[in-house]
Motif scaffolding. Structure first.
Motif, short mmCIF file in Angstrom:
data_model
loop_
_atom_site.label_atom_id
_atom_site.label_comp_id
_atom_site.label_asym_id
_atom_site.label_seq_id
_atom_site.Cartn_x
_atom_site.Cartn_y
_atom_site.Cartn_z
N LYS A 11 0.81 -1.22 0.00
CA LYS A 11 0.00 0.00 0.00
C LYS A 11 0.85 1.28 0.00
O LYS A 11 2.05 1.24 0.29
CB LYS A 11 -0.93 -0.04 1.22
N TYR A 51 -12.55 -2.00 -3.28
CA TYR A 51 -13.03 -2.05 -1.90
C TYR A 51 -14.56 -1.88 -1.81
O TYR A 51 -15.07 -1.50 -0.76
CB TYR A 51 -12.33 -0.99 -1.05
N HIS A 54 -16.71 -2.66 1.18
CA HIS A 54 -16.70 -1.77 2.35
C HIS A 54 -17.45 -0.46 2.11
O HIS A 54 -17.33 0.47 2.90
CB HIS A 54 -15.26 -1.44 2.75
N PHE A 59 -15.27 4.37 7.00
CA PHE A 59 -13.90 4.69 6.55
C PHE A 59 -13.72 4.53 5.04
O PHE A 59 -12.61 4.68 4.53
CB PHE A 59 -12.88 3.83 7.30
N GLU A 62 -12.13 7.53 3.08
CA GLU A 62 -10.73 7.67 3.50
C GLU A 62 -9.87 6.56 2.88
O GLU A 62 -8.74 6.80 2.44
CB GLU A 62 -10.71 7.55 5.04
N LEU A 63 -10.43 5.35 2.83
CA LEU A 63 -9.72 4.20 2.28
C LEU A 63 -9.44 4.39 0.78
O LEU A 63 -8.31 4.18 0.31
CB LEU A 63 -10.56 2.94 2.53
N MET A 66 -6.84 7.13 0.36
CA MET A 66 -5.51 6.63 0.75
C MET A 66 -4.93 5.71 -0.33
O MET A 66 -3.78 5.85 -0.71
CB MET A 66 -5.65 5.91 2.09
N ARG A 87 -2.20 -14.26 4.79
CA ARG A 87 -2.94 -13.56 5.85
C ARG A 87 -2.15 -13.65 7.17
O ARG A 87 -2.11 -12.71 7.95
CB ARG A 87 -4.34 -14.17 6.04
N THR A 93 -5.35 -6.79 11.02
CA THR A 93 -5.66 -5.51 10.36
C THR A 93 -5.11 -4.33 11.15
O THR A 93 -4.52 -3.41 10.59
CB THR A 93 -7.20 -5.37 10.20
N ARG A 104 2.62 -6.35 9.20
CA ARG A 104 1.95 -5.20 9.82
C ARG A 104 2.57 -4.83 11.16
O ARG A 104 2.67 -3.65 11.49
CB ARG A 104 0.44 -5.48 9.92
N MET A 111 -4.37 1.44 11.69
CA MET A 111 -5.42 0.58 11.14
C MET A 111 -5.64 0.85 9.65
O MET A 111 -5.83 -0.07 8.86
CB MET A 111 -6.70 0.90 11.92
N GLY A 112 -5.65 2.10 9.24
CA GLY A 112 -5.86 2.46 7.84
C GLY A 112 -4.58 2.25 7.03
O GLY A 112 -4.59 1.60 5.99
N ASN A 114 -1.96 0.33 6.84
CA ASN A 114 -1.43 -0.92 7.39
C ASN A 114 -0.61 -1.72 6.37
O ASN A 114 -0.51 -2.93 6.46
CB ASN A 114 -2.55 -1.74 8.03
P1 GDP Z 1 -7.89 -6.64 5.98
O1 GDP Z 1 -8.54 -7.78 5.22
O2 GDP Z 1 -7.06 -7.11 7.15
O3 GDP Z 1 -7.12 -5.69 5.09
O4 GDP Z 1 -9.08 -5.79 6.67
P2 GDP Z 1 -10.54 -5.35 6.18
O5 GDP Z 1 -10.99 -6.13 4.97
O6 GDP Z 1 -11.42 -5.40 7.39
O7 GDP Z 1 -10.38 -3.82 5.81
C1 GDP Z 1 -9.81 -3.44 4.57
C2 GDP Z 1 -8.90 -2.26 4.79
O8 GDP Z 1 -9.68 -1.13 5.18
C3 GDP Z 1 -7.89 -2.42 5.92
O9 GDP Z 1 -6.74 -3.14 5.55
C4 GDP Z 1 -7.58 -0.97 6.26
O10 GDP Z 1 -6.64 -0.39 5.35
C5 GDP Z 1 -8.94 -0.30 6.07
N1 GDP Z 1 -9.66 -0.21 7.34
C6 GDP Z 1 -10.31 -1.20 8.01
N2 GDP Z 1 -10.86 -0.74 9.15
C7 GDP Z 1 -10.55 0.59 9.20
C8 GDP Z 1 -10.84 1.64 10.13
O11 GDP Z 1 -11.49 1.44 11.16
N3 GDP Z 1 -10.35 2.87 9.82
C9 GDP Z 1 -9.64 3.12 8.69
N4 GDP Z 1 -9.19 4.36 8.44
N5 GDP Z 1 -9.36 2.16 7.79
C10 GDP Z 1 -9.79 0.92 8.04
#
Ligand code: GDP
Length: 140
Positions: A11, A51, A54, A59, A62-63, A66, A87, A93, A104, A111-112, A114
């Motif tokens: 990323k 994405y 989501h 978020f 923002e995602l 970013m 994984r 995450t 990580r 969290m964002g 990562n």
């Molecule tokens: P992953 O599979 O571990 O990447 O996690 P997820 O599928 O739950 O989320 C996808 C991506 O969204 C994460 O890797 C983060 O970059 C972002 N993300 C998830 N939760 C949050 C949050 O609470 N805040 C922010 N800013 N980004 C988040």
């Protein structure tokens, strides 16, 4: 164990800090082969599609912002049980919860921001690989 392929993204937070090689070293040390790799600037449209799962989350904006803020490195990784293995190598995450030695834990900022993405299922791996690579790009 079955040989699988998974989709990975290094990323923007990681490419900005010049960590592509350091992250690739962790991937290769874990026994995963980088069988395709390209550095790209993801468009907002591509990030939105990638994405889409989501899109209702707070978020999401923002995602998307970013992920298109700086270059990313999209990759196909291959190996035994590659989806679950990557994984594990990535870590949780939230880097605060990630195990010692994971990407990580070692590199993520928050969290964002990562540092890496990895597919979470065979169906998603196939769809994500197909979004960024075509058959001839993956040479094994
Ligand atoms: P992953 O599979 O571990 O990447 O996690 P997820 O599928 O739950 O989320 C996808 C991506 O969204 C994460 O890797 C983060 O970059 C972002 N993300 C998830 N939760 C949050 C949050 O609470 N805040 C922010 N800013 N980004 C988040």
């Amino acid at each position: 164990m079955a040989t699988e392929r998974t989709f990975s993204i290094i990323k923007p937070d990681a490419t900005r800090r010049n960590l592509t090689g350091a992250i690739n070293a962790v991937i290769e040390k874990a026994g995963l082969r980088i069988v395709a790799q390209r550095r790209i600037l993801m468009t907002q449209a591509e990030a939105k599609i990638f994405y889409a799962v989501h899109k209702e989350r707070p978020f999401y904006g923002e995602l998307v912002e970013m992920m298109s803020s700086a270059p990313v490195v999209v990759q196909v990784l291959e190996g035994d049980n590659a989806i679950a293995k990557y994984r594990e190598v990535m870590g949780a995450t939230n880097p605060a919860n990630a195990a010692e030695g994971t990407i990580r834990k070692s590199f993520a900022l928050s969290m964002g921001e990562n540092s890496v993405h990895g597919s979470d299922s065979p169906d998603n791996a196939a769809a994500e690989i197909a979004q960024f690579f075509c058959g001839n790009d993956i040479v094994g």
